[in-house]
Design a protein around this motif. Structure first.
Motif, mmCIF file in Angstrom:
data_model
loop_
_atom_site.group_PDB
_atom_site.id
_atom_site.type_symbol
_atom_site.label_atom_id
_atom_site.label_comp_id
_atom_site.label_asym_id
_atom_site.label_seq_id
_atom_site.Cartn_x
_atom_site.Cartn_y
_atom_site.Cartn_z
ATOM 1 N N GLU A 1 0.933 -1.292 0.252
ATOM 2 C CA GLU A 1 0.021 0.106 0.037
ATOM 3 C C GLU A 1 0.835 1.351 -0.147
ATOM 4 N N GLY A 2 2.113 1.160 0.385
ATOM 5 C CA GLY A 2 2.829 2.392 0.455
ATOM 6 C C GLY A 2 3.113 3.218 -1.062
ATOM 7 N N ILE A 3 3.659 4.279 -1.040
ATOM 8 C CA ILE A 3 3.822 5.083 -2.480
ATOM 9 C C ILE A 3 5.092 5.430 -2.159
ATOM 10 N N PHE A 4 6.115 5.278 -3.151
ATOM 11 C CA PHE A 4 7.484 5.720 -2.946
ATOM 12 C C PHE A 4 7.986 6.095 -4.633
ATOM 13 N N PRO A 5 8.778 6.989 -4.557
ATOM 14 C CA PRO A 5 9.584 7.446 -6.001
ATOM 15 C C PRO A 5 10.123 6.242 -6.222
ATOM 16 N N PRO A 6 10.131 5.881 -7.792
ATOM 17 C CA PRO A 6 10.945 4.358 -8.371
ATOM 18 C C PRO A 6 12.264 4.654 -8.563
ATOM 19 N N GLY B 1 1.156 1.133 -9.193
ATOM 20 C CA GLY B 1 1.877 2.415 -9.621
ATOM 21 C C GLY B 1 0.922 3.822 -10.128
ATOM 22 N N HIS B 2 1.379 4.969 -9.711
ATOM 23 C CA HIS B 2 0.672 6.129 -9.701
ATOM 24 C C HIS B 2 1.433 7.032 -10.945
ATOM 25 N N PHE B 3 0.848 7.282 -12.031
ATOM 26 C CA PHE B 3 1.647 7.992 -12.949
ATOM 27 C C PHE B 3 0.589 9.342 -13.645
ATOM 28 N N SER B 4 1.281 10.435 -13.458
ATOM 29 C CA SER B 4 0.421 11.596 -14.141
ATOM 30 C C SER B 4 0.890 11.901 -15.355
ATOM 31 N N THR B 5 0.257 12.107 -16.088
ATOM 32 C CA THR B 5 0.732 12.323 -17.627
ATOM 33 C C THR B 5 1.711 13.657 -17.644
ATOM 34 N N PRO B 6 2.925 13.936 -18.014
ATOM 35 C CA PRO B 6 3.687 15.077 -17.914
ATOM 36 C C PRO B 6 3.473 15.876 -19.064
ATOM 37 N N HIS B 7 3.174 17.392 -18.979
ATOM 38 C CA HIS B 7 2.999 18.134 -20.068
ATOM 39 C C HIS B 7 4.187 18.974 -20.607
ATOM 40 N N GLN C 1 12.347 10.304 -11.269
ATOM 41 C CA GLN C 1 12.318 11.427 -9.878
ATOM 42 C C GLN C 1 11.368 12.523 -10.548
ATOM 43 N N GLY C 2 10.357 12.355 -10.966
ATOM 44 C CA GLY C 2 9.136 12.976 -11.367
ATOM 45 C C GLY C 2 8.161 12.962 -10.309
ATOM 46 N N THR C 3 6.790 12.945 -10.773
ATOM 47 C CA THR C 3 5.599 12.599 -9.941
ATOM 48 C C THR C 3 5.330 11.096 -9.932
#
Length: 540
Positions: free
Chosen positions: A296-301, A397-403, A415-417
């Motif tokens: 359940e944790g969330i960390f930068p990959p 994993g969580h990924f937000s589309t970069p613009h 090292q983004g979001t």
């Protein structure tokens, strides 16, 4: 003649108007149907509107009280025969209540109806809840629970037993524990649960409480003033609980536990092992326990995300031998990106840049050859933003589309979001080994319904990533770990906070085993997470 006709019309018209004024609106069937439909939807206001002789405050009080006493989870009613005689009627109906105990109680009753003020009403009394129920009476339940069923490993080992949890304490994060219910817990579960009954707290024990607990032997009684038992309404036999089977492999679980326990670092460690060919979770270990960070944790990959970026580049035609640049720093969108210790390779190939984990290479390539949509699509192929169903809470994993170019470059080397955990990263490594990304599975019986669908990877991705992940172990950042033959992987060093601290990652596979190790705050992945993965592989 005209006057006579006009008078006749007036008389007839007046008679019709009088008939309309005196005619009863609606039918007993319509009123009974409205009442019963409102009851099964807990719409007490709708019931009040068609009822007379209701208690002060309406029907919500007595009906909610009866439902609470019985532990009713849902109610279905079916209208039967309706008989009318003058200004009274009665409507037979069948009620089927699903109880918190797991039992289904079906009984027959009838509503009394009256015609008042040219309208049909339910003439309410407690007997409209259950035949013969009178004012001052209530329902009481007497229950005896059967022995609780177990949570099992794939081979039938009882994971929920204290002896097994003593061997690998992380199992309690999956199974939860069995406790004596508090008053608040018993109230939340509903009658017939009482304080002191055995219930699951967390994990599978809580999620599958009804299946594991079974159904108690249950007696429904009607109790009058002074706790006098006026009658017994129903009796139900006990039904034994059914075990819940998981995909946990005890050999893999113990090997992972031993590897984590023996790690030289004192930092927290989280580890997940999967079977690539099926997606089954074979082991979950973390030290220390508490919150299930592995699932359940969330960390930068960090650089483990380069598996995703490299896969997107492979679909654009890049191969391990493609010529690339690896400068010590690069400016993209006004931000300077650099390699660890400002390492500089100059002109090299994609495989070497991947193996030694050149950040600038992947930042530039993402900016030059990809866009936000293509990187997001590849992340989705590897399960990012999908919803897993392990039977217990988990996230991928969580990924937000970069613009913006700067965001694209940062995401490209983790090292983004973008955010991950060992569960999600183990599925990424498993996908490269098997050729298909599969949603992770933990509870196998009863099998939860999956919303995430498998995704096949293209031949170009596999032909590119497999040799590059092997190069990480043979000539790259993990070459000094001492892995046995046949290991493929990717290291990651993921900065967090103000950038002065970093998590250590190693994800990889060997044969039909895929794994992800995270050492929180551990620094270089090769130095912190790599040895844990190595110890695991040598222990299975």
């Amino acid at each position: 003649m005209v006057v006579i006709v006009a008078a006749l019309i007036v008389v007839l018209g007046g008679g019709a108007a009088g008939y309309l004024l005196l005619r009863t609106i609606g039918t007993p069937q319509q009123t009974a149907a409205t009442y019963l439909h409102g009851w099964q939807r807990d719409d007490y206001q709708a019931m009040d509107k068609v009822s007379v002789d209701v208690p002060a405050g309406g029907l919500a009080g007595p009906l909610h009280q009866a439902a609470t006493q019985l532990g009713v989870r849902s109610l279905h009613t079916r209208l039967g025969q309706v008989s009318a005689a003058g200004d009274t009627a009665h409507a037979e109906f069948t009620a089927t209540a699903q109880l918190a105990s797991g039992h289904q109680w079906t009984y027959r009753d009838q509503l009394q109806l009256v015609d008042r003020n040219r309208r049909w009403w339910v003439s309410w009394s407690p007997a409209a809840i259950y035949p013969g129920l009178r004012s001052g009476e209530r329902f009481a339940l007497s229950a005896v629970w059967p022995a609780r069923a177990a949570v099992l490993a794939a081979d039938g080992t009882q994971l929920s037993s204290p002896a097994v949890i003593a061997q690998s304490g992380s199992l309690a994060l999956l199974t939860g524990v069995v406790v004596r219910a508090s008053k608040a817990q018993a109230k939340a579960l509903g009658a017939p649960y009482q304080a002191g009954d055995l219930i699951g707290d967390g994990g599978i024990e809580q999620a599958y409480q009804a299946q594991l607990a079974g159904r108690p032997s249950l007696t429904i009684q009607i109790v009058g003033p002074g706790r006098h038992i006026d009658t017994t309404a129903a009796r139900f036999a006990a039904v034994a609980g059914q075990p819940v089977r998981t995909s946990i492999d005890m050999q893999d679980q113990m090997a992972a536990s031993a590897a984590v326990s023996a790690a030289a670092t004192s930092k927290p460690i989280d580890m997940v092992v999967l079977q690539p060919s099926t997606g089954k979770v074979l082991a979950v270990v973390e030290r220390p326990g508490g919150f299930d960070r592995a699932l359940e944790g969330i960390f930068p990959p960090g650089s483990t995300f380069k598996v995703v970026t490299a896969s997107a580049l492979a679909t654009k035609g890049m191969t391990p031998s493609s010529t690339v640049q690896c400068p010590s720093t690069v400016d993209i969108g006004g931000r300077t990106f650099h390699n660890d210790a400002n390492e500089h390779l100059g002109t090299t190939n994609l495989q070497t840049a991947f193996a030694i984990s050149c950040n600038t290479t992947f930042a530039m390539l993402a900016y030059q050859q990809l866009d936000g949509a293509s990187l997001a699509a590849m992340a989705a192929t590897f399960g990012f933003n999908a919803t897993p169903n392990l039977g217990i809470p988990a996230t991928l994993g969580h990924f937000s589309t970069p613009h913006q170019p700067v965001d694209m470059a940062a995401d490209a080397f983790g090292q983004g979001t973008d955010l991950v955990n060992p569960l999600s990263q183990a599925t990424v490594a498993a996908a490269i080994e098997d050729g298909t990304w599969r949603p992770p599975l933990l509870v196998t019986s009863p099998m939860p319904k999956q919303t995430a669908a498998p995704h096949k990877l293209s031949a170009a991705i596999l032909a590119t990533l497999r040799p590059m992940m092997q190069a990480v172990v043979t000539i790259g950042t993990a070459a000094g770990v001492g892995f046995p033959p046949g290991v493929y992987g990717k290291t990651g060093t993921a900065q967090y906070g103000n950038g002065t601290h970093s998590h250590g990652w190693f994800i990889g596979y060997r044969g039909d085993l895929a794994f992800a190790v995270l050492v929180e705050g551990g620094g270089y992945g090769a130095n912190s997470a790599g040895p844990v993965a190595n110890a695991f592989l040598r222990g299975v």
